[in-house]
Design a protein around this motif. Structure first.
Motif: not given
Length: 384
Positions: A109-110, A132-135, A141-147
């Motif tokens: 959580t950020v 920052e959530l994906c540090t 590398e495995r982030l797929r979608h953002v809402a």
């Protein structure tokens, strides 16, 4: 971040969507349970599960504890760390984001304050929160979608037609964020996103229909029927705060007598300040005055009664199985509960009076997780 390439499930067939959704919502289950839960045949479940397992999205675990005869069945579960999504809640003062894995668990959580409501700096802050959530390398590398959940009118293209708290008109937020991160981006009304989260993970789970009403800086409402959150043809639906049931006050929307003019936190602070003859700056202080000052207490009675009328209107129109009431305005629940109930009883038609009201305090993290639910659903369906 823009160099990443989205990856997807090996299948987005209706059967695959049904199996993945069931496993996210209910957790590990046997193949026999999956057939019962999804309505698929055992052969269809196998046809879905095997490729997903080979691709690393599912695995067999178990066996489960069984009181029946025969060999205990193994269970199928989602490999949560194979893919991630980000959900964000944008308010007038901050951006709050959560990183959620494929099983629906929050991993990080950020939150970041907003120094301005100008569009470009807000987009910068959104991107900073995502980064920052994906540090951790595997998260990025495995982030797929953002809402992104945001108050106001939002259509399916990601256009924010109007957001009162940000002062935005006609902002194409989804394409702007997509250009920065190179991944599918969904922008949704924040109350509808919260309702999607409640359908999969909260008070609405397993219910054929329910409404969510939020009380705070604004009055929001969203409706879920058979697993679908109603969005409205023009990106507007459930605008409970703009029902004309509160007299003749002018609303910021240009209408008159909107519920927002008496039942939101800003309107309550204004009216309590007028009642006590001095400025009251926050809801906590207003509630304290309401508990010991009759003039301030009357402000809350008026707000609660109007809110009850509004909730009854939702129930009369749509007939949900229950209404979930949440938001920071629940801090005043002891002052508004009885007048709210009285207003509901006064306006509810016939058997609608028996609609269940669930009081459910939720943090803004839950709102962000609702947006993440929207992202999870889109990934499982193969959208974007």
């Amino acid at each position: 971040m823009s160099s990443r390439r989205p990856g997807g499930l090996p299948s987005s067939s209706p059967g695959a969507v049904a199996v993945m959704s069931a496993l996210v919502i209910e957790g590990p289950m046997s193949r026999a349970d999956l057939t019962r839960r999804t309505g698929l045949t055992s052969a269809a479940v196998t046809k879905v599960v095997n490729p997903l397992a080979e691709a690393g999205y599912l695995r067999e675990v178990g066996p489960s504890i069984s009181g029946g005869l025969g060999r205990p069945a193994s269970r199928v579960e989602i490999c949560g760390d194979v893919a991630y999504v980000v959900g964000l809640k944008v308010t007038g003062s901050e951006v709050l984001g959560v990183l959620v894995d494929l099983s629906g668990q929050t991993c990080a959580t950020v939150r970041r304050d907003l120094a301005t409501h100008e569009v470009d700096p807000v987009v910068d802050t959104i991107v900073e929160v995502i980064e920052e959530l994906c540090t951790e390398p595997q998260h990025g590398e495995r982030l797929r979608h953002v809402a992104i959940g945001i108050s106001g009118g939002v259509d399916e293209s990601g256009l924010v037609s109007y957001s009162h708290f940000l002062g935005w008109h006609g902002v194409r937020l989804a394409p702007m964020v997509h250009a920065r991160i190179g991944l599918p981006v969904i922008v949704e009304n924040d109350v509808r996103a919260l309702t999607a989260g409640e359908w999969w993970f909260g008070a609405g789970a397993g219910r054929p229909s329910f409404a969510v009403v939020t009380v705070g800086a604004g009055i929001g409402c969203a409706l879920s029927f058979q697993g679908q959150v109603l969005a409205g043809v023009h990106g507007v639906s459930g605008e409970l705060g703009h029902l004309p049931i509160a007299g003749d006050r002018l609303c910021h929307c240009g209408g008159t007598g909107c519920l927002d003019t008496v039942a939101t936190t800003p309107s309550i602070l204004r009216d309590v300040s007028a009642a006590v003859g001095s400025e009251v700056l926050d809801l906590e202080a207003a509630v304290e005055r309401g508990r010991r000052d009759e003039g301030a207490a009357e402000v809350f009675r008026v707000a609660g009664h109007a809110l009850g009328l509004g909730i009854a209107s939702v129930v009369n129109l749509f007939g949900p199985q229950c209404v979930v009431l949440t938001g920071e305005g629940l801090a005043a629940l002891d002052l508004i509960r009885e007048p709210m109930r009285a207003g509901f009883v006064e306006q509810a038609y016939g058997q609608a009076i028996h609609c269940e009201l669930i009081i459910r305090p939720l943090t803004f993290e839950a709102w962000a997780h609702g947006a993440a639910t929207i992202a999870l659903q889109a990934f499982i369906r193969g959208e974007g």
